[in-house]
Scaffold this motif. Structure first.
Motif, PDB file in Angstrom:
ATOM      1  N   VAL A  19      -3.668   8.725   3.758  1.00  0.00           N
ATOM      2  CA  VAL A  19      -2.588   7.847   3.538  1.00  0.00           C
ATOM      3  C   VAL A  19      -2.866   6.809   2.782  1.00  0.00           C
ATOM      4  N   VAL A  20      -1.963   5.909   2.236  1.00  0.00           N
ATOM      5  CA  VAL A  20      -2.143   4.947   1.512  1.00  0.00           C
ATOM      6  C   VAL A  20      -0.935   4.000   1.978  1.00  0.00           C
ATOM      7  N   ASP A  21      -1.328   2.667   2.016  1.00  0.00           N
ATOM      8  CA  ASP A  21      -0.635   1.615   2.197  1.00  0.00           C
ATOM      9  C   ASP A  21      -0.099   0.845   1.065  1.00  0.00           C
ATOM     10  N   ASN A  23       1.826  -1.525   0.191  1.00  0.00           N
ATOM     11  CA  ASN A  23       2.161  -2.887   0.041  1.00  0.00           C
ATOM     12  C   ASN A  23       0.774  -3.740   0.186  1.00  0.00           C
ATOM     13  N   ARG A  24      -0.125  -3.016   0.954  1.00  0.00           N
ATOM     14  CA  ARG A  24      -1.503  -3.514   1.060  1.00  0.00           C
ATOM     15  C   ARG A  24      -2.132  -3.443  -0.514  1.00  0.00           C
ATOM     16  N   SER A 134       2.379   8.422   1.854  1.00  0.00           N
ATOM     17  CA  SER A 134       2.516   6.755   1.673  1.00  0.00           C
ATOM     18  C   SER A 134       3.557   6.271   2.430  1.00  0.00           C
ATOM     19  N   GLU A 135       4.607   5.885   2.095  1.00  0.00           N
ATOM     20  CA  GLU A 135       5.836   5.276   2.602  1.00  0.00           C
ATOM     21  C   GLU A 135       6.502   5.925   3.810  1.00  0.00           C
ATOM     22  N   TYR A 139       2.909   5.788  12.352  1.00  0.00           N
ATOM     23  CA  TYR A 139       1.401   5.482  12.464  1.00  0.00           C
ATOM     24  C   TYR A 139       0.479   6.182  11.585  1.00  0.00           C
ATOM     25  N   ASP A 145      -6.962   6.369   6.048  1.00  0.00           N
ATOM     26  CA  ASP A 145      -6.317   5.430   4.984  1.00  0.00           C
ATOM     27  C   ASP A 145      -7.423   5.509   3.713  1.00  0.00           C
ATOM     28  N   SER A 147      -6.529   3.579   1.228  1.00  0.00           N
ATOM     29  CA  SER A 147      -6.039   2.288   0.546  1.00  0.00           C
ATOM     30  C   SER A 147      -7.264   1.523   0.024  1.00  0.00           C
TER      31      SER A 147
END
Length: 161
Positions: A19-21, A23-24, A134-135, A139, A145, A147
């Motif tokens: 996953v990627v965040d 916003n971060r 992604s979005e 959880y 992650d 990111s």
């Protein structure tokens, strides 16, 4: 249904998910900081010009209040018309400024989003990741992650330019 399909594939083979965040990634990327600083410089200059124009209007209004009793009706009328005209122009300039600012923000956001997407794909290929989500997540474990790797790659690209 989609989740059970992914789980079914995962049972049959070595299947890697990450996953990627977003916003971060955006907030921590040097590209975002650099674009924000450039946009801020543009904003400051236009705000300075608008402030100067507002100061000129204020000076004219002060003159009208101070010297109005000594002016002819025609001089008062000309000064009032000048103040109204300048006030209208500054209102239009502010509206245009706000539109331009919003457009510029969107351009920068879109450009950065494309760059981030490319880097995510590069990291996923390098790490042999089969699926990057992604979005819309509720959880995710920090273990999946990526990111931080995306941010690191963005920093490397930024420094190499």
């Amino acid at each position: 249904m989609g989740l059970s399909l992914v789980l079914g594939v995962a049972h049959g083979s070595d299947f890697r998910v990450a996953v990627v965040d977003p916003n971060r990634i955006v907030e921590q990327s040097p590209q975002y900081e650099s674009a924000g600083a450039a946009l801020q410089r543009e904003v400051e200059e236009r705000e300075r010009i608008l402030r100067e124009q507002q100061d000129q209007i204020s000076a004219l209004q002060g003159r009208l209040e101070r010297e109005g009793a000594l002016m002819s009706e025609q001089e008062i009328q000309l000064l009032q018309n000048d103040i109204r005209s300048r006030t209208r122009k500054i209102k239009y300039a502010r509206d245009e400024f706000q539109e331009d600012f919003a457009l510029r923000q969107n351009e920068l956001r879109t450009k950065l989003a494309l760059q981030v997407r490319e880097v995510i794909v590069d990291v996923a290929k390098a790490e042999k990741i089969d699926l990057v989500i992604s979005e819309g997540l509720v959880y995710f474990s920090p273990r999946i992650d990526i990111s931080a790797q995306v941010i690191e790659r963005l920093k490397q690209e930024f420094e190499s330019k």
